[in-house]
Scaffold this active site. Structure first.
Site, PDB file in Angstrom:
ATOM      1  N   GLU A   1       0.846  -1.188   0.000  1.00 30.70           N
ATOM      2  CA  GLU A   1       0.000   0.000   0.000  1.00 30.70           C
ATOM      3  C   GLU A   1       0.884   1.241   0.000  1.00 30.70           C
ATOM      4  O   GLU A   1       2.117   1.151   0.073  1.00 30.70           O
ATOM      5  CB  GLU A   1      -0.956   0.000   1.198  1.00 30.70           C
TER       6      GLU A   1
ATOM      7  N   HIS B   1      -8.751   9.991   3.473  1.00 35.10           N
ATOM      8  CA  HIS B   1      -8.398   8.905   2.549  1.00 35.10           C
ATOM      9  C   HIS B   1      -8.585   9.408   1.124  1.00 35.10           C
ATOM     10  O   HIS B   1      -9.625   9.990   0.798  1.00 35.10           O
ATOM     11  CB  HIS B   1      -9.276   7.681   2.798  1.00 35.10           C
TER      12      HIS B   1
ATOM     13  N   ARG C   1      -0.403   8.904   1.899  1.00 34.90           N
ATOM     14  CA  ARG C   1      -1.770   9.347   1.668  1.00 34.90           C
ATOM     15  C   ARG C   1      -1.927  10.864   1.601  1.00 34.90           C
ATOM     16  O   ARG C   1      -2.746  11.371   0.836  1.00 34.90           O
ATOM     17  CB  ARG C   1      -2.689   8.779   2.764  1.00 34.90           C
TER      18      ARG C   1
ATOM     19  N   HIS D   1     -10.979  10.140   7.186  1.00 34.87           N
ATOM     20  CA  HIS D   1     -10.752   8.707   7.359  1.00 34.87           C
ATOM     21  C   HIS D   1     -10.220   8.330   8.732  1.00 34.87           C
ATOM     22  O   HIS D   1     -10.805   7.510   9.425  1.00 34.87           O
ATOM     23  CB  HIS D   1      -9.776   8.236   6.274  1.00 34.87           C
TER      24      HIS D   1
ATOM     25  N   ARG E   1      -0.735   9.065   9.097  1.00 37.61           N
ATOM     26  CA  ARG E   1      -0.637   7.621   9.333  1.00 37.61           C
ATOM     27  C   ARG E   1      -0.193   6.875   8.080  1.00 37.61           C
ATOM     28  O   ARG E   1      -0.730   7.092   6.996  1.00 37.61           O
ATOM     29  CB  ARG E   1      -1.994   7.092   9.793  1.00 37.61           C
TER      30      ARG E   1
END
Length: 553
Positions: A125, A246, A295, A356, A391
């Site tokens: 990811e 997100h 992200r 998110h 994060r």
């Protein structure tokens, strides 16, 4: 000065050793760990036991389990994503204890996807330089983890469960040590209404605060209850300004509100592209990892592209996967898309960022202890220092798992050392606490509108000043209504609105203070990162005069 939502005289009282609030991976792991020490445990959950945020997690759980991967590499990726404000000791605990914690989760019954030889399958990811994401059911990892932990909890006859219960306020003894909490139970017969559970220690694992925004991936129960309770009890919070949006949430139209379907980062991890309406990839050249950049970088790129093109969404292109891969690897996302008239096998998937994950929360040490003795926090409600300003993908489930085990170990050690005596509630202190005026239930929508417009992906001094003014007006209206002896009815909807109003006010206050752009905190008026002034945490407290923000030195 502490604050409370309710009168200090509950209608019923129960007693346990440790009360755990929350039914996600963090709460249930903590509860099971404490039970192993022989302590009585009561788990309180706002909805059903299997209805926490964990079950919505699609992508997976990150851990250095693959060949050639190491905790040190996982640490490096986490620190880069955290943009300079991670607590390295916390990250090191996460990445070194993570692999064994995942193995213990498997021993509890969690079944992750494996290859024909029985080896755990790993995907990749955003922000990860290795394939280290463990997944289950293709894209139903959270549901599988929740299933396994719920089954373990239900099989323990010594673990009491209170469902459909909203926690209200912390109870303390004369020394200021946590001594239980008050809560409102819905439909539990003899325990209906406001009551109290007395305990030797309290563990908050209530999840996030995503419902403070209009569009979020969080379930409706994520109204910041744990952070609000902790602030009212005098505990410190940290890094509240760092809310991760997100980048790829299924776009359902300009009026879509509430919980939105997530399109997991794992889809990009397997090779899907971010494109505009013309099919042009816009992440290429913006970061060495292209679509797999951290992200905050991807979210900013999507938002910039939407601004440039005057549209409210971009697209994800996974058409090259083919029908078989979509069905086997991403069945949940495929079903969600099809339910909204989109076939990702043949269509571009419309996406836009949505709130998110809260990287900040109730401030804890490496053992999950907060600044209030006997009050612990883990999972998304906590700020362990792991996430910093942004994060790293799939670190949240691991953080909940590792730090819940650390809390259980600390409580076990305290119990064995005789440091968990029975606690008597200080009734005088509870009566002296300042009662919070309750806003009307419709204040929830007003808070969400103000926050989405003023403190969402893009922030500026002007936008946040408008949000702060609107939130202050809602607070004044609640106070005026209360002074006129026409307060809002004390019920779940009003208590949730009060919690959202408090955490929104705290979030905006912290975001206004941080005059820079860092991680997922994006200031249009301060577009650069400023390590000299801002490579530090912002600490939030609540006193008699309201929210206070201080800079950690």
């Amino acid at each position: 000065m502490t604050h409370r939502l309710t009168a200090p005289a509950p209608g019923w009282t129960a007693t346990t050793d440790v009360v755990v609030v929350g039914s996600g991976v963090a709460g249930l792991t903590a509860a099971l760990g404490v039970r192993q020490a022989g302590l009585r445990v009561t788990v309180v959950t706002k909805a059903m036991l299997d209805d926490g945020s964990t079950r919505w997690a699609q992508g997976g759980i990150a851990a250095a389990l693959g060949e050639g991967d190491t905790p040190e590499q996982h640490l490096d990726d986490t620190l880069v994503a955290g943009a300079g404000v991670c607590d390295e000791a916390a990250v090191r605990a996460l990445v070194t204890e993570g692999p064994d914690a995942v193995r213990r989760l498997i021993a509890k019954g969690a079944a992750f996807d494996t290859d024909p030889a029985g080896e755990i399958l790993l995907t990749r990811e955003g922000g990860h330089h290795r394939r280290r994401i463990v997944h289950a059911g293709g894209d139903a990892t959270g549901a599988e983890i929740s299933r396994a932990l719920v089954a373990a909890v239900r099989s323990d006859p010594g673990l009491e469960l209170v469902e459909h219960a909203l926690v209200l306020d912390l109870l303390t003894d004369a020394e200021g040590h946590a001594a239980g909490l008050t809560l409102h139970v819905m439909g539990e017969g003899q325990r209906d209404g406001v009551g109290a559970i007395r305990a030797k220690a309290v563990v908050l694992a209530t999840g996030g605060m995503g419902q403070v925004f209009e569009a979020t991936t969080n379930p409706p129960v994520s109204t910041g209850d744990g952070v609000a309770l902790a602030l009212r009890a005098g505990a410190e919070a940290a890094d509240l300004e760092f809310v991760q949006f997100h980048p790829t949430v299924l776009w359902l139209g300009p009026e879509a509100e509430g919980q939105q379907p997530l399109v997991s980062e794992a889809v990009r991890g397997e090779g899907a592209y971010l494109v505009d309406a013309a099919g042009t990839r816009f992440m290429v050249g913006q970061h060495e990892l292209n679509e797999l950049a951290p992200r905050d970088i991807v979210t900013k790129a999507i938002t910039r592209q939407m601004q440039l093109q005057g549209t409210d969404h971009m697209y994800l292109d996974g058409r090259h996967f083919g029908a078989e891969m979509w069905a086997e690897r991403f069945p949940t996302i495929l079903a969600s898309c099809l339910a909204h008239g989109i076939d990702p096998v043949t269509d571009l998937i419309p996406i836009a960022p949505a709130a998110h994950h809260a990287s900040g929360g109730v401030r804890t040490d490496l053992h999950g202890r907060t600044s209030v003795p006997g009050l612990y926090a883990c999972g998304e409600v906590a700020c362990t220092g792991v996430h910093g300003a942004n994060r790293l993908a799939s670190n949240s489930l691991l953080e909940g798992l590792v730090f819940a085990e650390r809390i259980a170990a600390d409580l076990t050690e305290r119990h064995q050392a005789g440091e968990l005596p029975e606690r008597s509630v200080d009734v005088a202190a509870a009566r002296a606490a300042r009662t919070v005026p309750l806003p009307a239930p419709e204040a929830r929508a007003a808070v969400q509108h103000l926050m989405s417009r003023g403190a969402g992906v893009l922030r500026s001094a002007a936008s946040m000043a408008q949000a702060a003014a609107g939130l202050a007006a809602l607070e004044r209206a609640a106070a005026e209504q209360s002074s006129e002896q026409k307060p809002a009815d004390p019920r779940v909807e009003t208590w949730e609105a009060a919690n959202l109003l408090l955490v929104a006010t705290a979030l905006v206050a912290a975001a206004e203070q941080r005059a820079e752009t860092r991680g997922c905190h994006w200031r249009e008026d301060y577009p650069e990162r400023d390590d000299a002034q801002w490579r530090r945490h912002l600490i939030t407290t609540l006193d008699a005069d309201g929210i206070r923000i201080s800079k950690e030195h």
